[in-house]
Design a protein around this motif. Sequence first.
Motif, PDB file in Angstrom:
ATOM      1  N   ARG A   1      -6.588  -0.573   9.034  1.00 46.17           N
ATOM      2  CA  ARG A   1      -7.558   0.148   8.205  1.00 46.17           C
ATOM      3  C   ARG A   1      -7.782  -0.558   6.878  1.00 46.17           C
ATOM      4  O   ARG A   1      -8.866  -0.459   6.288  1.00 46.17           O
ATOM      5  N   ARG A  33     -17.026   5.764  -3.065  1.00 51.52           N
ATOM      6  CA  ARG A  33     -16.976   4.317  -2.841  1.00 51.52           C
ATOM      7  C   ARG A  33     -15.625   3.762  -3.255  1.00 51.52           C
ATOM      8  O   ARG A  33     -15.163   2.760  -2.730  1.00 51.52           O
ATOM      9  N   TRP A  71     -12.519  -5.210   1.240  1.00 49.51           N
ATOM     10  CA  TRP A  71     -12.885  -4.027   0.455  1.00 49.51           C
ATOM     11  C   TRP A  71     -14.267  -4.228  -0.156  1.00 49.51           C
ATOM     12  O   TRP A  71     -15.115  -3.357  -0.098  1.00 49.51           O
ATOM     13  N   ARG A  72     -14.503  -5.414  -0.711  1.00 47.68           N
ATOM     14  CA  ARG A  72     -15.752  -5.660  -1.425  1.00 47.68           C
ATOM     15  C   ARG A  72     -16.895  -5.935  -0.443  1.00 47.68           C
ATOM     16  O   ARG A  72     -18.001  -5.437  -0.616  1.00 47.68           O
ATOM     17  N   ARG A 100     -12.583   5.363  -3.273  1.00 54.65           N
ATOM     18  CA  ARG A 100     -11.324   5.903  -2.740  1.00 54.65           C
ATOM     19  C   ARG A 100     -11.103   5.449  -1.302  1.00 54.65           C
ATOM     20  O   ARG A 100     -11.993   4.878  -0.667  1.00 54.65           O
ATOM     21  N   ASP A 101      -9.892   5.715  -0.819  1.00 57.32           N
ATOM     22  CA  ASP A 101      -9.569   5.422   0.572  1.00 57.32           C
ATOM     23  C   ASP A 101     -10.308   6.375   1.491  1.00 57.32           C
ATOM     24  O   ASP A 101     -10.536   7.525   1.144  1.00 57.32           O
ATOM     25  N   VAL A 102     -10.676   5.887   2.660  1.00 59.66           N
ATOM     26  CA  VAL A 102     -11.253   6.769   3.666  1.00 59.66           C
ATOM     27  C   VAL A 102     -10.155   7.111   4.658  1.00 59.66           C
ATOM     28  O   VAL A 102      -9.465   6.229   5.161  1.00 59.66           O
ATOM     29  N   LYS A 132       0.863  -1.184   0.000  1.00 54.51           N
ATOM     30  CA  LYS A 132       0.000   0.000   0.000  1.00 54.51           C
ATOM     31  C   LYS A 132       0.899   1.234   0.000  1.00 54.51           C
ATOM     32  O   LYS A 132       1.727   1.387   0.895  1.00 54.51           O
ATOM     33  N   ARG A 191     -20.707   2.996   2.649  1.00 56.83           N
ATOM     34  CA  ARG A 191     -20.283   4.364   2.394  1.00 56.83           C
ATOM     35  C   ARG A 191     -21.433   5.205   1.851  1.00 56.83           C
ATOM     36  O   ARG A 191     -21.558   6.372   2.178  1.00 56.83           O
ATOM     37  N   LEU A 197     -10.205  -3.240   7.514  1.00 56.26           N
ATOM     38  CA  LEU A 197     -11.562  -2.737   7.667  1.00 56.26           C
ATOM     39  C   LEU A 197     -12.171  -2.324   6.325  1.00 56.26           C
ATOM     40  O   LEU A 197     -13.321  -1.904   6.273  1.00 56.26           O
ATOM     41  N   GLY A 198     -11.378  -2.386   5.254  1.00 61.27           N
ATOM     42  CA  GLY A 198     -11.901  -1.961   3.957  1.00 61.27           C
ATOM     43  C   GLY A 198     -11.982  -0.452   3.835  1.00 61.27           C
ATOM     44  O   GLY A 198     -12.652   0.058   2.939  1.00 61.27           O
ATOM     45  N   LEU A 199     -11.289   0.262   4.715  1.00 60.66           N
ATOM     46  CA  LEU A 199     -11.268   1.724   4.592  1.00 60.66           C
ATOM     47  C   LEU A 199     -10.207   2.139   3.585  1.00 60.66           C
ATOM     48  O   LEU A 199     -10.338   3.153   2.914  1.00 60.66           O
ATOM     49  N   LEU A 200      -9.143   1.354   3.494  1.00 62.93           N
ATOM     50  CA  LEU A 200      -8.089   1.575   2.511  1.00 62.93           C
ATOM     51  C   LEU A 200      -8.070   0.375   1.573  1.00 62.93           C
ATOM     52  O   LEU A 200      -8.373  -0.739   1.990  1.00 62.93           O
ATOM     53  N   ARG A 201      -7.695   0.626   0.329  1.00 65.81           N
ATOM     54  CA  ARG A 201      -7.578  -0.486  -0.605  1.00 65.81           C
ATOM     55  C   ARG A 201      -6.103  -0.692  -0.946  1.00 65.81           C
ATOM     56  O   ARG A 201      -5.416   0.249  -1.312  1.00 65.81           O
ATOM     57  N   PHE A 259       1.297   5.540  -0.321  1.00 66.82           N
ATOM     58  CA  PHE A 259       0.691   6.878  -0.294  1.00 66.82           C
ATOM     59  C   PHE A 259       1.699   7.795  -0.971  1.00 66.82           C
ATOM     60  O   PHE A 259       2.710   8.139  -0.360  1.00 66.82           O
TER      61      PHE A 259
END
Lengths: 308, 539
Positions: A52, B534, A73-74, B536-538, A16, B395, A55-59, A18
Amino acid sequence: MINHDLPAISLRNVVKTFGSTRALDGLDLEVATGEVHGYLGPNGAGKSVTIRTLLGLLRQDSGEVRLLGSDPWRDAVALHRRLAYVPGDVSLWPNLSGGEIIDYFARLRGDVDKTKRNDLIERFELDPRKKAGTYSKGNRQKVALVVALSSDAELLLLDEPTAGLDPLMETVFQDCILGVAAEGRTVLMSSHILAEVEKLCDRVTIIRLGVAVQRGSLDELRTTTRTAITVATERPIGGLEAVEGVSAVRPDGASLSFEVDNDALGAVMSHLAGFGIRSLISQPPTLEELFLREYDDDLRLVNHDPTP
Amino acid sequence: MDVVATPTPTQPQPLAGFGHIFRFMARRDRLRAPIWVVSIVGLFATSVASVVGLYSTPAELQEYADIAGVDAALKAIAGPGYGLDNPTQGAVVMNETLLYTFIGIALMCMFSIIRHTRAEEETDRAELVRAASVGRLATLTAACLWVALIDGVVALGIVMSLLAFGLPVEGTVAFGLAAWGIGLVFIGVAATTAQVASSARAATAGAGGVLGVSFILRAVGDLGTGWMTWLSPLGWAQSIRAFADERWWVLAPIGFAAVVLVGAGVALSSKRDLGAGLLRQRPGPEEASPGLATPLAMAARQQRTSLISWTLGIAFIGFFFGIVADEADQLLENETIAEFYSQAGTGTPTEAFLATTVLMVALIASGFTVSTVLRLRAEESAGRAAAVMATPVSRYRWASSYLIVSVVGTVVVMAVSGLAIGVGYGLQLGDTDQLLPVLGAALAIVPALLVLAAFAVALIGLRPSLASLAWLGVVVSATVGLLAETLDLPQWSRNLSPFEHVPALPAASLEVFPLVMLLLVAAGITAVGLVAMRRRDVG
C-alpha cells in the motif's frame, strides 16, 4: 520504455508507524526490473503495508521509496498507469455484475483488451453475469486477477493473489504469471504458498516485524542457512557444542544429530575427522524449514540455544 | 452380535447461543444505545419543560387550543389535537411532542434491528457467528429483544420526564406504553423487511418507507379522512389519547401488530439463506454499459435508486403540504398564528406556511445530501476506494465523485419538491401564482444544504473515523428549524444552522448576499476537506 538498469522497486530504511505500532521498521526491499519477486512473511509482518505504500495509499514516516523511478506518493496517478494491483482482500460493489466491475477497472486503467479479458474470464471459469454480492472469496479474487492480468502494465503488485483459489485455478494463475514474466514484466507478489513461490519467483524477500530478514534467490537462501547432519563415529564425539555455528546436538541411536551453519561446515568436518567418521548424512534444509525458521522467533531462539 | 449405537436424536436448536449473541449486541451498542436514549429522552424532556413553561394558565392553554385545533398545517404535522376542546397541559404536551418523539423511536428501532441483522450479514462476521453453535433464529430474536429493551428504557425515560413535570399518572402511563408499543411495531417492520429485501440498504429503505407512509396516512386521516388514521401505526399511537380520556383498548392493535410482524420476520428468516433476501437478485449484464468508465459514473450508478426514492418521497410530502397550504389563509386574522410563523418572515400566512414547508422539505432532503457524501467513507472502509485509487485516478477525482452526485442530486430533489409543493398548492386553489416563487425558494435553500455536504467532506478528510458526526449538522439544523421557538433557543445557537441564514422565501424577499456567503463557506470547507484527504493515508 522499460529501463532495465533501474530497479523497479526500491525501499531504503522505510519506517511506517500506526500509533505505537511500527508496521515497517527500517525496511529495505529491492526488486529488479523484469523479475518475479516473492514477498514472504508471517501474518502482520508488514507485507500489505509495504504494497500500500508502494501504491501511494500510505505515506512512510521516513526512508525512501522509489517505484519505477518515481516517488509513489507524489506521482501516484502517473505511476498507476504503468502498474496493476490485486488487493489481499478484494471488496466489490455487491449490486454490480463481475463483468461490469472488470470493465469499469479496465477503463479506469485506460487499456481495454477485450480478447484478453474474455479469454481470462473463460480460463478462470468466472460467471461475469453474477452480481458481485453473490461471489465467493475465490470468485472476487478472480475478478481482481482478470483486471490485473488483462492489462499490459509493466509492474504487477499482487497481495496474496491466490488466497481463496482452488488448486486448478492456482495452476491457471501460475501459467499467467509465467507468461507475464516471459514478456519481461515485473511482478511483486506476497504469498504463503511455498510451492507457488518456488515455481514462480526468481528471488524472494522475507519480512518479519517490519524488517527484511532474508533476501536472495531460493538457492542462495538454502546455502546461507544451516544443514542438518547425522554422523556415526568410531569414538564418542566430544566438544562438538563448543564449535562455532553448531546447534541442536542430540544423540540419535548410535549416531549423533546436529545442525550447523553452512559457513561453519569446514570447521565441523575437521573436528569430526578426529573421531573417525564411519558414516555421515547431510541434509540441506527444506524450503519449509527455511521459512519456519525465519517466521518463528521462538523457534529460532530454541535452535540457537547452546544448552542441550 | 454387534451393538449399533442408536444415534442421539439431534434436536434442532434454533435459539442456541442466544445469550452470547444478546450480550455481544449489548457490547457492540455500548455507546450507540446510550446516545439514542439520551438524545430522544433529552429532547423530549426539554420540549415538555418548554411547553409546561409556555402554557400554564387556562387562558394560555385555550389560546394554544384555538390554533392547534383548527390549523390544518399543524394538524398535519402534530396530530388531530385530542383533548384540545377542553385543553389541559397534558393534552398540549402530547400534541406538541408525541409525533416527532415517536418518529425518533421508530427510527432508532429500525436502524438498530437492521444494523444487528441484515447489515451484519453483509460483513463476513455473521458467517463466523452462524458457523459457531448458534441457532438459525438466535440472531434475529436476540436483536428484537435487545432493541425492545432499549425501546423500553426510552419509554421509561419518557414516563419519568412526564411525572417529573407533575403531569397526571394515567396519561403518563398511556404515553409511555404507546412509546414502547410504536417501537415494538417498528422492530417488527424492520425484522420483516430485513428478510425480504435483497440488501441492508434496501431493508432500511423499506422500513423507512413504511414509516413515511404511516406519517402521511395519519396526516390525511387527521385532516378529516378519519379511517385512514387506522391504517397507520403512528395513528394508533396517537389514538390512545394520552391525557385526553385514554382509550386503553388501542394498545391491543399495537401489540397485535408488533407480535404479527416480529413473528413474520422470524418465520421468513428460517426460509432464506444467510446473506440472501427472499427477493432474489437477477443476474446482471455481462459487460458494463459504455458510460461506466469514471468514478463519477460509478457514484451516479450507486446513488441512482437512492436519488429516485428520496426525490419521489420528498416530492410526495411537498405536494401534500402544498395542498393544505391555503388553509393558512383562513387564519389570517389570528394574531398568534402569525406569531407562530413569524420566524418565516413578513409575507401572508400562506406564504409563511409555504416557506416553512420548503424548510421542512430541505431538512428531509439533507438526509440524501449527507448520506451521499458519506458513501465516500463507506467505500474507503470497504477497501473499494483503495482499489480505485490504485488505478490512474487521483484522490480529488475520486472524492469529487460522490460529492458531485450529492450536489447535483440535492438540486434535483429540491427542484422537483419545489415544483410538487407549487403544483399541490396550485391544484387546490386553481392558480399558478406561487409555482415559480416556491420553486425559487426550494432552489435558494440549496446553498444551506451544500454547507452540510461540505461539513461531511471536511470530516472525511480530517478525521475519517468520525465521519458519521456529519449527521450532527443535520440534527442541529432540524432542531433549530423546527424547535427553535419551542425550546426558546438563543440566537447564537440558531445561527449554527445554515438554514437560519437563508431568506424565508416566498414570505421574505430575496437577498443574494447570504446565499453567496453560504456558497463560499461551503466551497471553503470542502477545499479544506479535499486537501486534508490528499495528505492522509487511505485505509
